[in-house]
Enzyme design. Sequence first.
Site, PDB file in Angstrom:
ATOM      1  CG  MET A   1      -1.876   1.184   1.282  1.00 49.67           C
ATOM      2  SD  MET A   1      -3.143   0.988   2.560  1.00 49.67           S
ATOM      3  CE  MET A   1      -2.154   1.005   4.046  1.00 49.67           C
ATOM      4  CG  LEU A   2       4.378   3.688   2.578  1.00 49.19           C
ATOM      5  CD1 LEU A   2       3.781   5.079   2.356  1.00 49.19           C
ATOM      6  CD2 LEU A   2       5.032   3.589   3.955  1.00 49.19           C
TER       7      LEU A   2
ATOM      8  CG  ASP B   1      12.148 -12.968   1.912  1.00 51.53           C
ATOM      9  OD1 ASP B   1      11.917 -12.192   2.858  1.00 51.53           O
ATOM     10  OD2 ASP B   1      11.833 -14.171   1.931  1.00 51.53           O
TER      11      ASP B   1
ATOM     12  CB  THR C   1       0.907  -4.052   8.636  1.00 55.65           C
ATOM     13  OG1 THR C   1       0.232  -4.698   7.543  1.00 55.65           O
ATOM     14  CG2 THR C   1       2.168  -3.371   8.137  1.00 55.65           C
TER      15      THR C   1
ATOM     16  CG  ASP D   1       0.288   4.855  15.843  1.00 54.22           C
ATOM     17  OD1 ASP D   1       0.632   3.972  15.039  1.00 54.22           O
ATOM     18  OD2 ASP D   1      -0.904   5.053  16.151  1.00 54.22           O
TER      19      ASP D   1
ATOM     20  CE1 TYR E   1       3.082  -3.485  12.708  1.00 57.82           C
ATOM     21  CE2 TYR E   1       2.074  -1.809  14.097  1.00 57.82           C
ATOM     22  CZ  TYR E   1       2.708  -2.174  12.915  1.00 57.82           C
ATOM     23  OH  TYR E   1       2.948  -1.226  11.960  1.00 57.82           O
TER      24      TYR E   1
END
Length: 277
Positions: free
Chosen positions: A1-2, A26, A52, A92, A115
């Site tokens: 996504m990013l 990888d 994530t 965060d 995480y």
Amino acid sequence: MLGSDVVQELRRREIAHLSLGRAQCDVTSAEACRQAFADGQPTVVINCAAYTDVNRAESEIDLAMAVNRDGAANVAQACSDMGASCIYVSTDYVFDGGKPEPYEPTDLTNPINAYGRTKLAGEQAVVAALPDGKWTIARTSWLYGAHGPNFVKTMLRLARDGKYLKIISDQRGAPTYTVDLARALVDMAIGAAGGVVHVTNSGACSWYEFAQEIFALSGVNPLSLIPCATADFPTAACRPSNSQLSSTSLVDRQVAPLPPWQDGLRRYLAETGDLSQ
């Protein structure tokens, strides 16, 4: 996504770059990183690779560590071998949420979920592998973008499916559009920012307020939208009640602050064709 939006930003600026997906590099393999960097000869590496899934990390801690800690270490060591700089995208969730004000980079970290612990371990690995001035830790929050699953897509799908929605109202943070974050990351790569930087869209809201804005801008009306407390919606991973990040460190590095989160959301919905006309 990013990563997709970082590549698009580099193309937009006509900056020479090499984009490597998992098939090409990888990050859990130190040799793969060394070989890819020897072939590409980078001067700056933006590491967008990450595990994530916050809830699943609680039961897949070894895999999350392999990507977020060991992968970060492999990328950073390969950068060190090449004399390249490294930007590591962090989160965060390295904070516990107990501070009522936005977090500064100098605040003590204390992750309360697996995480967050893996990402903090990744930060520490990057710092250990590279000299000062060659590493940047870019912490961000609540990412959404057109190229991956995210909260906005989920809210719109559930509402269109006629679901009754209960959304947490006692966790606050800054929804961040990956297009805006990508611009800031490229700015930092060009300027060699260095150190720990907090990078989010400006302002803050709860998940409930975020959902309200999603529906207001999209014109999609759920059957119901009810605020609830974290305690009423238990998940495998604990989450900080406050994960707002201060933008002071970004301004100090002469990188333009990101627009308000509402503005980012509007542009995202326009990009995906979900903005109400």
